[in-house]
Scaffold this motif. Sequence first.
Motif, PDB file in Angstrom:
ATOM      1  N   THR A  69      56.028  33.696   6.034  1.00 15.89           N
ATOM      2  CA  THR A  69      55.901  32.653   4.676  1.00 15.89           C
ATOM      3  C   THR A  69      55.529  33.363   3.489  1.00 15.89           C
ATOM      4  O   THR A  69      54.716  34.352   3.719  1.00 15.89           O
ATOM      5  N   ASP A  70      55.293  32.645   2.530  1.00 13.87           N
ATOM      6  CA  ASP A  70      54.310  33.193   1.261  1.00 13.87           C
ATOM      7  C   ASP A  70      53.143  32.858   1.214  1.00 13.87           C
ATOM      8  O   ASP A  70      52.373  32.986   0.165  1.00 13.87           O
ATOM      9  N   ARG A  71      52.638  32.413   2.389  1.00 14.25           N
ATOM     10  CA  ARG A  71      51.231  31.863   2.368  1.00 14.25           C
ATOM     11  C   ARG A  71      50.374  33.022   2.748  1.00 14.25           C
ATOM     12  O   ARG A  71      50.845  34.029   3.487  1.00 14.25           O
ATOM     13  N   ASN A  72      49.003  32.941   2.141  1.00 13.36           N
ATOM     14  CA  ASN A  72      48.351  34.428   2.619  1.00 13.36           C
ATOM     15  C   ASN A  72      46.990  34.009   3.027  1.00 13.36           C
ATOM     16  O   ASN A  72      46.053  34.627   2.737  1.00 13.36           O
ATOM     17  N   GLU A  73      46.911  32.807   3.802  1.00 12.38           N
ATOM     18  CA  GLU A  73      45.615  32.149   4.348  1.00 12.38           C
ATOM     19  C   GLU A  73      45.046  33.525   5.067  1.00 12.38           C
ATOM     20  O   GLU A  73      45.676  33.933   6.014  1.00 12.38           O
ATOM     21  N   PRO A  74      43.753  33.947   5.120  1.00 10.19           N
ATOM     22  CA  PRO A  74      43.043  34.861   6.088  1.00 10.19           C
ATOM     23  C   PRO A  74      43.130  34.231   7.376  1.00 10.19           C
ATOM     24  O   PRO A  74      42.860  32.916   7.274  1.00 10.19           O
ATOM     25  N   VAL A  75      43.338  35.125   8.477  1.00  9.41           N
ATOM     26  CA  VAL A  75      43.346  34.437   9.616  1.00  9.41           C
ATOM     27  C   VAL A  75      42.279  35.208  10.677  1.00  9.41           C
ATOM     28  O   VAL A  75      42.251  36.326  10.843  1.00  9.41           O
ATOM     29  N   VAL A  76      41.399  34.303  11.362  1.00  8.13           N
ATOM     30  CA  VAL A  76      40.596  35.038  12.322  1.00  8.13           C
ATOM     31  C   VAL A  76      41.113  34.302  13.744  1.00  8.13           C
ATOM     32  O   VAL A  76      41.067  33.227  13.982  1.00  8.13           O
ATOM     33  N   ILE A  77      41.506  35.268  14.400  1.00  7.78           N
ATOM     34  CA  ILE A  77      41.799  35.129  15.794  1.00  7.78           C
ATOM     35  C   ILE A  77      40.778  34.709  16.915  1.00  7.78           C
ATOM     36  O   ILE A  77      39.889  35.450  16.637  1.00  7.78           O
ATOM     37  N   LEU A  78      40.659  33.799  17.345  1.00  8.01           N
ATOM     38  CA  LEU A  78      39.522  33.346  18.456  1.00  8.01           C
ATOM     39  C   LEU A  78      40.277  32.980  19.779  1.00  8.01           C
ATOM     40  O   LEU A  78      40.987  32.003  20.120  1.00  8.01           O
ATOM     41  N   THR A  79      39.926  33.989  20.851  1.00 10.55           N
ATOM     42  CA  THR A  79      40.473  33.762  22.007  1.00 10.55           C
ATOM     43  C   THR A  79      40.025  34.145  23.148  1.00 10.55           C
ATOM     44  O   THR A  79      38.983  35.000  23.079  1.00 10.55           O
ATOM     45  N   ALA A  80      40.296  33.868  24.557  1.00  8.90           N
ATOM     46  CA  ALA A  80      39.773  34.436  25.776  1.00  8.90           C
ATOM     47  C   ALA A  80      40.510  35.756  26.195  1.00  8.90           C
ATOM     48  O   ALA A  80      40.103  36.130  27.274  1.00  8.90           O
ATOM     49  N   ARG A  81      41.653  35.945  25.396  1.00  9.50           N
ATOM     50  CA  ARG A  81      42.245  37.126  25.983  1.00  9.50           C
ATOM     51  C   ARG A  81      41.604  38.318  25.481  1.00  9.50           C
ATOM     52  O   ARG A  81      41.436  38.806  24.311  1.00  9.50           O
ATOM     53  N   GLU A  82      41.168  39.120  26.539  1.00 10.89           N
ATOM     54  CA  GLU A  82      40.431  40.405  26.139  1.00 10.89           C
ATOM     55  C   GLU A  82      41.253  41.700  26.115  1.00 10.89           C
ATOM     56  O   GLU A  82      40.637  42.777  25.784  1.00 10.89           O
ATOM     57  N   ALA A  83      42.510  41.579  26.532  1.00 11.51           N
ATOM     58  CA  ALA A  83      43.144  42.990  26.676  1.00 11.51           C
ATOM     59  C   ALA A  83      43.362  43.428  25.201  1.00 11.51           C
ATOM     60  O   ALA A  83      43.527  42.731  24.521  1.00 11.51           O
ATOM     61  N   VAL A  84      43.192  44.757  25.381  1.00 11.79           N
ATOM     62  CA  VAL A  84      43.361  45.467  24.054  1.00 11.79           C
ATOM     63  C   VAL A  84      44.634  45.287  23.342  1.00 11.79           C
ATOM     64  O   VAL A  84      44.843  45.093  22.049  1.00 11.79           O
ATOM     65  N   GLU A  85      45.842  44.912  24.016  1.00 14.93           N
ATOM     66  CA  GLU A  85      47.170  44.862  23.748  1.00 14.93           C
ATOM     67  C   GLU A  85      47.269  43.440  22.815  1.00 14.93           C
ATOM     68  O   GLU A  85      48.101  43.434  22.053  1.00 14.93           O
ATOM     69  N   ASN A  86      46.583  42.494  23.348  1.00 20.57           N
ATOM     70  CA  ASN A  86      46.611  41.397  22.703  1.00 20.57           C
ATOM     71  C   ASN A  86      46.066  41.494  21.257  1.00 20.57           C
ATOM     72  O   ASN A  86      46.396  40.782  20.137  1.00 20.57           O
ATOM     73  N   ARG A  87      44.679  42.232  21.228  1.00 19.85           N
ATOM     74  CA  ARG A  87      44.067  42.508  19.980  1.00 19.85           C
ATOM     75  C   ARG A  87      45.037  43.264  19.027  1.00 19.85           C
ATOM     76  O   ARG A  87      45.187  42.884  17.742  1.00 19.85           O
ATOM     77  N   ILE A  88      45.610  44.312  19.665  1.00 18.83           N
ATOM     78  CA  ILE A  88      46.667  45.117  18.711  1.00 18.83           C
ATOM     79  C   ILE A  88      47.809  44.183  18.090  1.00 18.83           C
ATOM     80  O   ILE A  88      48.094  44.174  17.095  1.00 18.83           O
ATOM     81  N   GLU A  89      48.245  43.428  19.011  1.00 19.09           N
ATOM     82  CA  GLU A  89      49.485  42.747  18.567  1.00 19.09           C
ATOM     83  C   GLU A  89      49.078  41.698  17.791  1.00 19.09           C
ATOM     84  O   GLU A  89      49.923  41.388  16.502  1.00 19.09           O
ATOM     85  N   GLY A  90      47.980  41.014  17.656  1.00 22.07           N
ATOM     86  CA  GLY A  90      47.492  40.007  16.735  1.00 22.07           C
ATOM     87  C   GLY A  90      47.337  40.546  15.346  1.00 22.07           C
ATOM     88  O   GLY A  90      47.807  40.106  14.549  1.00 22.07           O
ATOM     89  N   LEU A  91      46.419  41.550  15.385  1.00 18.62           N
ATOM     90  CA  LEU A  91      46.381  42.352  14.103  1.00 18.62           C
ATOM     91  C   LEU A  91      47.554  43.024  13.355  1.00 18.62           C
ATOM     92  O   LEU A  91      47.686  42.798  12.141  1.00 18.62           O
ATOM     93  N   ASP A  92      48.462  43.351  14.585  1.00 23.08           N
ATOM     94  CA  ASP A  92      49.638  43.955  13.799  1.00 23.08           C
ATOM     95  C   ASP A  92      50.683  43.038  13.105  1.00 23.08           C
ATOM     96  O   ASP A  92      51.631  43.014  12.482  1.00 23.08           O
ATOM     97  N   LEU A  93      50.536  41.548  13.833  1.00 19.00           N
ATOM     98  CA  LEU A  93      51.253  40.605  13.168  1.00 19.00           C
ATOM     99  C   LEU A  93      50.358  40.027  12.021  1.00 19.00           C
ATOM    100  O   LEU A  93      51.480  38.944  11.515  1.00 19.00           O
ATOM    101  N   GLY A  94      49.523  40.430  11.558  1.00 18.28           N
ATOM    102  CA  GLY A  94      48.794  39.917  10.224  1.00 18.28           C
ATOM    103  C   GLY A  94      47.598  39.273  10.480  1.00 18.28           C
ATOM    104  O   GLY A  94      47.129  38.624   9.392  1.00 18.28           O
ATOM    105  N   ALA A  95      47.068  39.235  11.684  1.00 16.05           N
ATOM    106  CA  ALA A  95      45.628  38.531  11.482  1.00 16.05           C
ATOM    107  C   ALA A  95      44.749  39.428  10.986  1.00 16.05           C
ATOM    108  O   ALA A  95      45.068  40.662  10.933  1.00 16.05           O
ATOM    109  N   ASP A  96      43.410  38.792  10.230  1.00 11.13           N
ATOM    110  CA  ASP A  96      42.694  39.667   9.649  1.00 11.13           C
ATOM    111  C   ASP A  96      41.224  40.232  10.340  1.00 11.13           C
ATOM    112  O   ASP A  96      40.632  41.020   9.902  1.00 11.13           O
ATOM    113  N   ASP A  97      41.227  39.431  11.530  1.00 11.89           N
ATOM    114  CA  ASP A  97      39.861  39.593  12.182  1.00 11.89           C
ATOM    115  C   ASP A  97      40.092  38.950  13.492  1.00 11.89           C
ATOM    116  O   ASP A  97      41.118  38.181  13.804  1.00 11.89           O
ATOM    117  N   TYR A  98      39.454  39.416  14.742  1.00 12.57           N
ATOM    118  CA  TYR A  98      39.578  39.115  15.921  1.00 12.57           C
ATOM    119  C   TYR A  98      38.199  38.774  16.667  1.00 12.57           C
ATOM    120  O   TYR A  98      37.514  39.954  16.737  1.00 12.57           O
TER     121      TYR A  98
END
Length: 219
Positions: A69-98
């Motif tokens: 969308t055209d929204r630009n709110e910063p996003v901090v992911i907060l999760t129990a998923r510890e795998a590096v792949e999850n962090r990479i996917e979240g950041l690559d999708l546009g999360a600003d922090d993890y």
Amino acid sequence: MRVLLVEDEKLIADAVKVSMTRDGYHVDWVADANSAEDALVTSQFDLVILDLGLPGRDGLSLLRWLRNTDRNEPVVILTAREAVENRIEGLDLGADDYMTKPFDMKELLARARAQIRRANGRSAPRLTHGDIEVDPAAHTVTHKGEVVEISPLAFQVLVLLLERKGRVVSKDDLAESLYGWEEGAESNTVEVYVSQIRRRLTGDLIRTIRGIGYIIDKD
């Protein structure tokens, strides 16, 4: 500042909401991605805190929708998923922090302040305007080197107007930032806090744009 918290674990959500409220934020909480999407369509937020392990539709699908969308709110992911792949996917999708659960609440607050600063094009931790200085972390206001006491909600109004310096902020946006979806705020509430800021600091700090809202002009 208004935060959308998307978290299905009530104990965690309650803890985050209490801590962030004490730190001067207004937190709106939803427990699933569809409710979060509805909230983002209808309201403005300064930050989204997003759990990935949501019931039904997961947090990554919401993040993918948001960044398309055209929204630009910063996003901090907060999760129990510890795998590096999850962090990479979240950041690559546009999360600003993890952040990974369990987490330190003070660190979450610091990361929230940092993301809001960056979203407003600011790197310095303090907000300044002439001889006025505001420290969002310490919740202090100084004018010509002297500490000025204002109410917590007036402080929120001042921070929001300084974060958006040079832009008109509508009365409705200010009210939503203070109260979110809560009801019962009187129509003149925002004017009360603006008047308090003017009295305690300087009368020409905040300019009224009649019928629209308020603005702090750029230096």
